[in-house]
Design a protein around this motif. Structure first.
Motif, short mmCIF file in Angstrom:
data_model
loop_
_atom_site.label_atom_id
_atom_site.label_comp_id
_atom_site.label_asym_id
_atom_site.label_seq_id
_atom_site.Cartn_x
_atom_site.Cartn_y
_atom_site.Cartn_z
N MET A 192 -0.61 50.99 -41.79
CA MET A 192 -1.86 50.48 -41.20
C MET A 192 -3.08 51.20 -41.78
SD MET A 192 -0.85 49.82 -37.24
CE MET A 192 0.33 51.13 -37.01
N VAL A 193 -2.96 52.50 -42.00
CA VAL A 193 -4.06 53.27 -42.58
C VAL A 193 -4.35 52.79 -44.00
CG1 VAL A 193 -4.74 55.57 -43.38
CG2 VAL A 193 -3.76 55.28 -41.10
N SER A 194 -3.31 52.51 -44.77
CA SER A 194 -3.49 52.00 -46.13
C SER A 194 -4.19 50.65 -46.12
CB SER A 194 -2.15 51.90 -46.85
OG SER A 194 -1.63 53.17 -47.08
N ALA A 195 -3.83 49.80 -45.16
CA ALA A 195 -4.50 48.50 -45.04
C ALA A 195 -5.97 48.69 -44.72
CB ALA A 195 -3.81 47.65 -43.98
N LEU A 196 -6.28 49.64 -43.85
CA LEU A 196 -7.68 49.92 -43.52
C LEU A 196 -8.43 50.47 -44.74
CD1 LEU A 196 -9.95 50.12 -41.45
CD2 LEU A 196 -9.03 52.36 -40.79
N LYS B 257 -16.80 47.54 -49.49
CA LYS B 257 -17.76 48.62 -49.71
C LYS B 257 -19.16 48.09 -50.02
CE LYS B 257 -18.59 52.61 -52.65
NZ LYS B 257 -18.15 53.36 -53.82
N ASP B 258 -19.26 47.16 -50.94
CA ASP B 258 -20.57 46.62 -51.32
C ASP B 258 -21.23 45.87 -50.17
OD1 ASP B 258 -20.25 47.73 -53.83
OD2 ASP B 258 -19.50 45.87 -54.73
N ASP C 178 -7.70 49.85 -47.88
CA ASP C 178 -7.88 48.71 -48.79
C ASP C 178 -9.06 47.86 -48.34
OD1 ASP C 178 -5.68 49.54 -50.24
OD2 ASP C 178 -4.31 48.07 -49.33
N TRP C 179 -9.14 47.59 -47.05
CA TRP C 179 -10.25 46.79 -46.50
C TRP C 179 -11.58 47.48 -46.79
CZ3 TRP C 179 -14.15 47.75 -43.11
CH2 TRP C 179 -14.88 46.64 -42.67
N SER C 180 -11.62 48.79 -46.60
CA SER C 180 -12.85 49.55 -46.84
C SER C 180 -13.30 49.45 -48.29
CB SER C 180 -12.65 51.02 -46.47
OG SER C 180 -12.39 51.16 -45.11
#
Length: 105
Positions: free
Chosen positions: A78-82, A90-91, A84-86
């Motif tokens: 779940m942390v890796s998915a978060l 980012k832009d 990746d989303w970040s």
């Protein structure tokens, strides 16, 4: 656990351990900017929470391995998915912050 996830070092340790078992020095080298003290404290807290398992080998000097527990593996996913989303947003987040700052000065 939410307090732990709010700590930037916890997220970085989890992401690094999701790649496999690591020794203390390997973790330290893989996480830029983390001090020995912060890594030690973060690892101990994650072990206490049942997310990371610590194994000490009776060598001189002692060697210590860290690995995710099954619960830690599910959390790391779940942390890796978060993370990746970040990275993907980012832009857009930066643009939204800039708009907000301009409109609320």
């Amino acid at each position: 656990m939410l307090d732990r996830l709010g700590d930037r070092w916890t997220v970085l340790v989890l992401v690094e351990l999701s790649k496999g078992t690591r020794r203390f020095r390997e973790l330290e080298r893989a996480i830029p900017g983390i001090s020995q003290r912060m890594l030690s404290l973060t690892a101990k807290r994650l072990c206490r929470d049942g997310v990371v398992e610590r194994t000490v080998y009776p060598t001189t000097p002692p060697q210590t391995d860290y690995r995710l527990t099954p619960m830690g593996e599910s959390l790391a996913g779940m942390v890796s998915a978060l993370a990746d989303w970040s990275r993907e947003n980012k832009d857009a987040i930066g643009a939204a912050r800039s708009r907000w700052d301009r409109e609320h000065q």
